[in-house]
Design a protein around this motif. Structure first.
Motif: not given
Ligand SMILES: [Mg+2]
Ligand SMILES: Nc1ncnc2c1ncn2[C@@H]1O[C@H](COP(=O)(O)OP(=O)(O)OP(=O)(O)O)[C@@H](O)[C@H]1O
Lengths: 258, 287
Positions: B62, B106, B183-184
């Protein structure tokens, strides 16, 4: 002017002064392009910050009117000078207590709410998401709140003054055998226009302090829910502190220098 | 005096053809205090790629992404995005670059005070003069893409975690970005939704020709979408690149650390358990 605006928008950092510079750059820009000031957001904030504070502000103003009339009647009564009560109530309200007390109510009610709201957005990465979308948080979050309070606090103050005068009136009529016409003539005739204006200038300065401190504290939150709590407290404490200091300075300026 | 970028993507800009270097990171260092979370990271991403960054939890994925989007100034090193070094830009210049990419956070980072529809519409409203009826249509379209048809009027607090992530993705895609940072995007999604989101990432790269930089540690998903993979290390290899290459190269890479990660095994070189005396020392202090 465009040059100034763009130069200010390039300023980095999150200090208190930078925040002010950014706010003013958008206000300047807004002079030529009102869309920048997000009228609909500003209106919504005027209702939230201003209109919804009305009941509480009225209650406080009314009580202060009562208190002023009652306290002064005990001493002035001894001198047989009860006739000056209306003058005293209206002067102290307009010059001093109206702006100060309404500002303090708004700090507790709206300043803290703004700090908590912006702080939560910061923690939630919403502020960052705005920046990453190339949307200035100052422009869509801070400026509408700033404008709303700068407009609403003086209005609330005028309103509070009226309610306070009504409180004084109730005491004078109810317990001191004064006639309504006597009270009203004196309360309205004694103050000069400048007394009203000096109070309003104070409330504009207070509004600036309240909202910039609240936004600064809110946008500066770090460290989760605890940080939001800390920022909210800090915004209330610093606002009240600076309001009273500014009040002392302005009173000195108005009544000794000018 | 109008706001600088009125029309989406107006102004002179270079269009990147597939295969050209669109993002280049050189000697990136990000330190918090004296802890180097990213330590001399260098890599390149070419236009049209789906570049996947993987690595253990807390290894700095991140943080790396935040540097790439200009949300954080790295301690040192340079990041060339669309051929310009964003580490030297002031906020005003950065805004011009930011219109060209989308970021899917995220944890969604949705605006809690706005409805799902308004969340997606916000960048469109702010950066274009598009009619509100058209914006409404675009919002519907983007929501349909992420499988959330009919959720326009929900508040983010009324959605599940996975739904929020998909709204975040829809918002990142609102301006049809040239680069999508994600992010993810699939953590917390069920296998079907994971496939949907993966397909979406693929569509935006293969069909529209955009570039995707995705953080992920879902191995199925990684091998489904990646054209190239970057593996960041943690523990003793904190902040360094463990491996970089195509999915094939990553599968064949003999690095035990990498293999443990790819296969998802508890035992291996990634230090999870401390040796007994080390553990005792940790518990009791050095004395
Ligand atoms: Mg992260
Ligand atoms: N603002 C900060 N201050 C200090 N340390 C930080 C900060 N941000 C991140 N870190 C540290 O950097 C490291 C990497 O964090 P990061 O959020 O990038 O991890 P990640 O790889 O995204 O993990 P995950 O997969 O769990 O999301 C963490 O160990 C964290 O402690």
């Amino acid at each position: 002017m465009k040059f100034v605006v763009n130069a200010l928008r390039r300023v980095e950092g999150d200090g208190y002064v930078t925040l002010n510079a950014r706010i003013y750059s958008f206000l300047l820009w807004g002079l030529t392009n009102p869309r920048v000031l997000s009228p609909s957001l500003t209106l919504r904030q005027m209702i939230r910050i201003g209109v919804e504070a009305l009941p509480m502000a009225s209650l406080v103003a009314l009580s202060v009117g009562f208190i002023l009339a009652m306290q002064s009647s005990t001493e002035l009564g001894k001198l047989g000078a009860n006739a000056f009560i209306p003058d005293l109530v209206s002067l102290s309200l307009l010059r001093e207590l109206g702006p100060l007390l309404i500002a303090i109510i708004v700090v507790g009610r709206s300043g803290s709410a703004v700090a908590a709201e912006l702080g939560t957005m910061k923690v939630n990465e919403e502020i960052e998401a705005l920046k990453v979308m190339a949307i200035s948080p100052t422009r869509i979050l801070v400026v509408p709140r700033y404008l709303a309070l700068m407009i609403m606090l003086p209005i609330l103050t005028v309103f509070g003054n009226c309610v306070g005068l009504a409180g004084g009136w109730a005491v004078c009529i109810g317990t001191l055998d004064m006639t309504s016409s006597f009270y009203i003539t004196h309360a309205v005739q004694r103050p000069e226009l400048w007394d009203l204006y000096s109070g309003l200038i104070k409330s504009v300065v207070f509004a600036h302090l309240i909202i910039t401190i609240a936004c600064y504290q809110g946008l500066g939150v770090t460290g989760g829910a605890e940080g939001v709590g800390r920022a909210t407290t800090a915004s209330v404490v610093y606002s009240i502190l600076w309001i009273i200091i500014a009040d002392a300075a302005l009173t000195g300026l108005f009544f000794f220098v000018l | 005096m109008r706001e600088a970028p009125r029309k989406i993507g107006s102004g002179p800009k270079k269009i990147f053809k597939a295969g050209e270097i669109i993002l280049e990171v050189r000697d990136l260092v990000q330190a918090f205090g004296d802890r180097r979370v990213l330590d001399n990271i260098s890599f390149q991403v070419r236009a049209g790629e789906t570049f996947v960054i993987m690595g253990g939890s807390g290894c700095g994925k991140t943080t790396l992404l935040r540097c790439l989007i200009g949300a954080q100034k790295p301690t040192s090193g340079s990041i060339h995005l669309f051929g310009e070094d964003i580490t030297r830009m002031d906020p005003f210049e950065l805004d011009r670059i930011r219109l060209r990419f989308g970021m899917n956070f995220q944890f969604g980072a949705l605006f809690q005070s706005l409805t799902v529809g308004e969340n997606i519409a916000l960048p469109l409203r702010h950066h274009s003069d598009v009619d509100s009826s058209i914006i409404e249509m675009i919002v519907k379209m983007k929501l349909e893409l992420v499988g959330l048809t009919g959720f326009e009027n929900f508040m983010p607090s009324e959605l599940s975690g996975g739904m929020r992530k998909r709204v975040g993705l829809a918002r990142a895609l609102a301006l049809d970005p040239e680069i999508l940072f994600s992010d993810e995007p699939t953590s917390g999604l069920d296998p079907v939704m994971t496939a949907v989101v993966d397909q979406l990432t693929l569509d935006s790269t293969r069909k529209i020709g955009a570039t995707a930089v995705v953080v992920s540690h879902d191995m199925t998903s990684v091998f489904r979408i990646a054209t190239r993979i970057l593996m960041l290390g943690n523990g003793p290899r904190q902040g360094q690149i463990v491996a970089e290459g195509t999915p094939e190269e990553i599968r064949k890479n003999p690095d035990p650390f990498l293999q443990q990660f790819v296969r998802g095994e508890a035992d291996g070189p990634i230090p999870l358990r401390m040796a007994q005396d080390e553990y005792l020392k940790h518990l009791l202090g050095d004395g």
